[in-house]
Every structure is written in C-alpha cells, then in structure tokens.
Scaffold this motif. Structure first.
Motif, mmCIF file in Angstrom:
data_model
loop_
_atom_site.group_PDB
_atom_site.id
_atom_site.type_symbol
_atom_site.label_atom_id
_atom_site.label_comp_id
_atom_site.label_asym_id
_atom_site.label_seq_id
_atom_site.Cartn_x
_atom_site.Cartn_y
_atom_site.Cartn_z
ATOM 1 N N ARG A 67 0.831 -1.212 0.000
ATOM 2 C CA ARG A 67 0.000 0.000 0.000
ATOM 3 C C ARG A 67 0.862 1.257 0.000
ATOM 4 O O ARG A 67 0.490 2.262 -0.615
ATOM 5 N N ILE A 68 1.989 1.213 0.670
ATOM 6 C CA ILE A 68 2.908 2.357 0.616
ATOM 7 C C ILE A 68 3.447 2.534 -0.798
ATOM 8 O O ILE A 68 3.522 3.657 -1.316
ATOM 9 N N LEU A 81 3.528 5.595 -6.102
ATOM 10 C CA LEU A 81 3.538 5.481 -7.563
ATOM 11 C C LEU A 81 2.114 5.571 -8.099
ATOM 12 O O LEU A 81 1.539 4.576 -8.572
ATOM 13 N N PRO A 82 1.487 6.727 -8.026
ATOM 14 C CA PRO A 82 0.119 6.858 -8.557
ATOM 15 C C PRO A 82 0.129 6.854 -10.078
ATOM 16 O O PRO A 82 1.010 7.421 -10.716
ATOM 17 N N ARG A 83 -0.876 6.207 -10.648
ATOM 18 C CA ARG A 83 -1.009 6.145 -12.105
ATOM 19 C C ARG A 83 -2.463 6.371 -12.477
ATOM 20 O O ARG A 83 -3.372 5.931 -11.752
ATOM 21 N N PHE A 134 2.686 9.444 3.399
ATOM 22 C CA PHE A 134 3.992 8.798 3.552
ATOM 23 C C PHE A 134 5.075 9.514 2.758
ATOM 24 O O PHE A 134 6.227 9.592 3.199
ATOM 25 N N VAL A 135 4.750 10.050 1.592
ATOM 26 C CA VAL A 135 5.761 10.693 0.758
ATOM 27 C C VAL A 135 6.332 11.938 1.427
ATOM 28 O O VAL A 135 7.435 12.387 1.087
ATOM 29 N N PHE A 136 5.612 12.505 2.409
ATOM 30 C CA PHE A 136 6.124 13.687 3.094
ATOM 31 C C PHE A 136 7.268 13.361 4.052
ATOM 32 O O PHE A 136 8.004 14.262 4.441
ATOM 33 N N ILE A 137 7.411 12.106 4.448
ATOM 34 C CA ILE A 137 8.480 11.746 5.399
ATOM 35 C C ILE A 137 9.861 11.929 4.762
ATOM 36 O O ILE A 137 10.715 12.623 5.330
ATOM 37 N N PRO A 138 10.156 11.333 3.588
ATOM 38 C CA PRO A 138 11.463 11.621 2.979
ATOM 39 C C PRO A 138 11.608 13.079 2.559
ATOM 40 O O PRO A 138 12.723 13.613 2.544
#
Length: 309
Positions: free
Chosen positions: A90-91, A96-98, A204-208
């Motif tokens: 799920r992460i 990787l949205p498409r 989740f993408v905001f963490i990196p």
C-alpha cells in the motif's frame, strides 16, 4: 400354484397401499440401496431445505455473537490485523500513482487498515519535530552567534496538526460524499475507514521530503516539497475521481480542487513553521560601540607608567 396367486390378489385388494418387490430387486449390486419413492417422496427434500436453513440461521447467530461492540478493544483490533507485505504494497501504491490505477480497488481490496495510517502519521510528526530542531542546530554550527534552545513544543504541534488533518479532512470528505449520494443515486462513496486509509497512506511521501529539507538550500527545499506534493495529491485525485466523476462537472472540479488545496496548505504550513528562518531573539545582537560626545575633550595626561622620569 393358482391358490397362491388368488391369496396374493386378495391381499392386494385389502391393502392397496402395499408395495411389492420382484426378484429383480435381489440383483441390486452390493453396497447400493434401492429406494422406492411414492407419494411421500417430497419429505426428504423438505428435510434437506429445513436443515440448510437451520445451519444458516445458526451461522448468522454465531457471527452476531462474535462481533464485538465499537466501544471494545476487540472491535478495533481487526483494523490492525495486517501484515508487513500488505503495508509495504500500500505504501508502494501511494508513492507510484497512475491514471486508472485505483488505490482502493488494487491495494485495499475492501480491507482497510488503521495500522499503516497511524504509524505513518506518528512517524511524520516525529520527523517534523526532530528535523525542525536539527535545522536550528546546523544553523548554529554555521553561525556561532545564533543561540539555540530545544523546542520540544514542536512535537506537540506536529502531532496535533498531522492527526487532525488525517482524521478531520477525511471525515468531512466522507460526509460530503454521503450527502451527494442522496442527490446523485449512482454515486457510491468509499467508507469512512477507506477514506482515512487513503489519506493516511498519501502522507507517507512527506516523510522523505521532510528529511531532505535539512539541506540548507531554499530553492531545493521548495523543489522537493513540490515533487512530494504532486505525488501525494495525484494519488488522492486518481483515487477519488471514480467516485466524483458521476456527479456534476462543477461539483467534481470544486471538490478535487479543495482536496489539492488543503494538501498544499499542509505542506506549506510544515515548511513555514518547522523550517522557518530564525526569529530575531535567537540571533545574538552585534556589539554596540558607544561614541563619546564631541564636546568632551580627552584628558592629555598620560598614565603614570608612561610619564617621563
């Protein structure tokens, strides 16, 4: 011989419901049972139907007894029943949205969880608070005149902000879609837990991104923020589009615009608050040089040690 047939005939006349068997019945292979079904042959089918209905009723009653109430810990325990491979899948789907790839249909599969969103929000809040303090530490190393003191209140601010966003915004979105369902009968909104799961994994993408904000280059920080915001907002739009496209074009456009705008406000708020420029009180003021008034003349006397002998 004739007397025997007459006796059988008389017996059949007295008992017409009696069944006769021939010697061919004795030729039935061993292990098989020959059953003659007469007028009462429907009783076996009725018994099977009643037995199946009883089993279904018992199974339904058992499920109702096993389902705990929402106020118990066992009720919420089922939402954390997920393994590591499912969370990682799920992460990956959120990163990787498409177009045409629905996060709910391809990754949740009618099994939303709260484990991933809970720990993603906790990790993001912790990383925000730590990197916000590390920014001041690195700035102090570059400029010793900066006075740094630990800002523990950022942990509280980050936790409240992230968890409120991850729960209140999905609640408002779910309520709006439920209301629009009454207006447009064809619409089928996601459940509340699915909406929370969508928003939780989208963060989740905001963490990196927050970790990369430690690089003290302003334009590079804004670039990383724009990339993370684009990926996260694209995942939300691609997931919500199958639900809102059946509504009017105006409502769908306004709703998706509000979703993206709120996501952008969250990212900009994190950037401006936790990675803001140092306030004036944290910078040591330069030493001030006091000048004497021009009408005061300096004493021409020399120190005693320098006086001529």
């Amino acid at each position: 011989m004739a007397s025997k047939f007459e006796e059988a005939t008389n017996l059949l006349a007295e008992t017409p419901d009696a069944a006769t068997t021939s010697r061919s019945d004795q030729l039935t292979p061993q292990g098989h049972v020959a059953v003659a079904v007469g007028s009462g042959g429907s009783y076996g089918a009725e018994d099977e139907v009643e037995e199946e209905s009883d089993k279904a009723a018992l199974l339904q009653e058992k499920q109702q007894q096993q389902q705990p109430g929402f106020w118990t810990f066992s009720y919420y325990q089922s939402f954390f029943d997920v393994d590591t491979s499912q969370v990682l899948d799920r992460i990956k789907g959120s990163l990787l949205p498409r177009p045409g790839h629905n996060f709910v249909r391809h990754h949740l599969r009618n099994r939303p969880d709260l484990y991933g969103p809970f720990w993603i929000c906790a990790t993001l809040a912790f990383v925000l608070a730590v990197t916000g303090n590390l920014t001041l530490v690195l700035a102090q190393r570059r400029d010793p005149s900066i006075h740094y003191s630990p800002q523990f209140h950022k942990v509280t601010v980050a936790g409240i902000s992230i968890y409120c966003y991850a729960w209140l915004v999905p609640l408002a979105l779910w309520g709006f879609l439920r209301w629009r369902k009454g207006v447009q009968e064809r619409m089928g909104p996601y459940t509340f837990l699915e909406t929370v799961c969508i928003y939780g994994y989208s963060l989740f993408v905001f963490i990196p991104m927050v970790v990369l904000w430690l690089i003290p280059v302003p334009w590079l920080q804004w670039l990383f923020g724009a990339l993370a915001l684009g990926l996260s907002a694209a995942g939300l739009v691609f997931t919500l589009w199958p639900v809102v496209r059946e509504d009017t074009r105006l409502v769908a456009t306004v709703l998706l615009s509000v979703v993206v705008l709120l996501h952008a406000l969250l990212a900009m708020g994190c950037k401006l608050y936790f990675f803001q420029s140092l306030p004036p009180e944290n910078v040591a003021p330069p030493p001030q040089i006091t000048s004497l008034p021009s009408n005061i003349a300096l004493s021409p006397t020399l120190p005693q040690s320098l006086a001529p002998s």
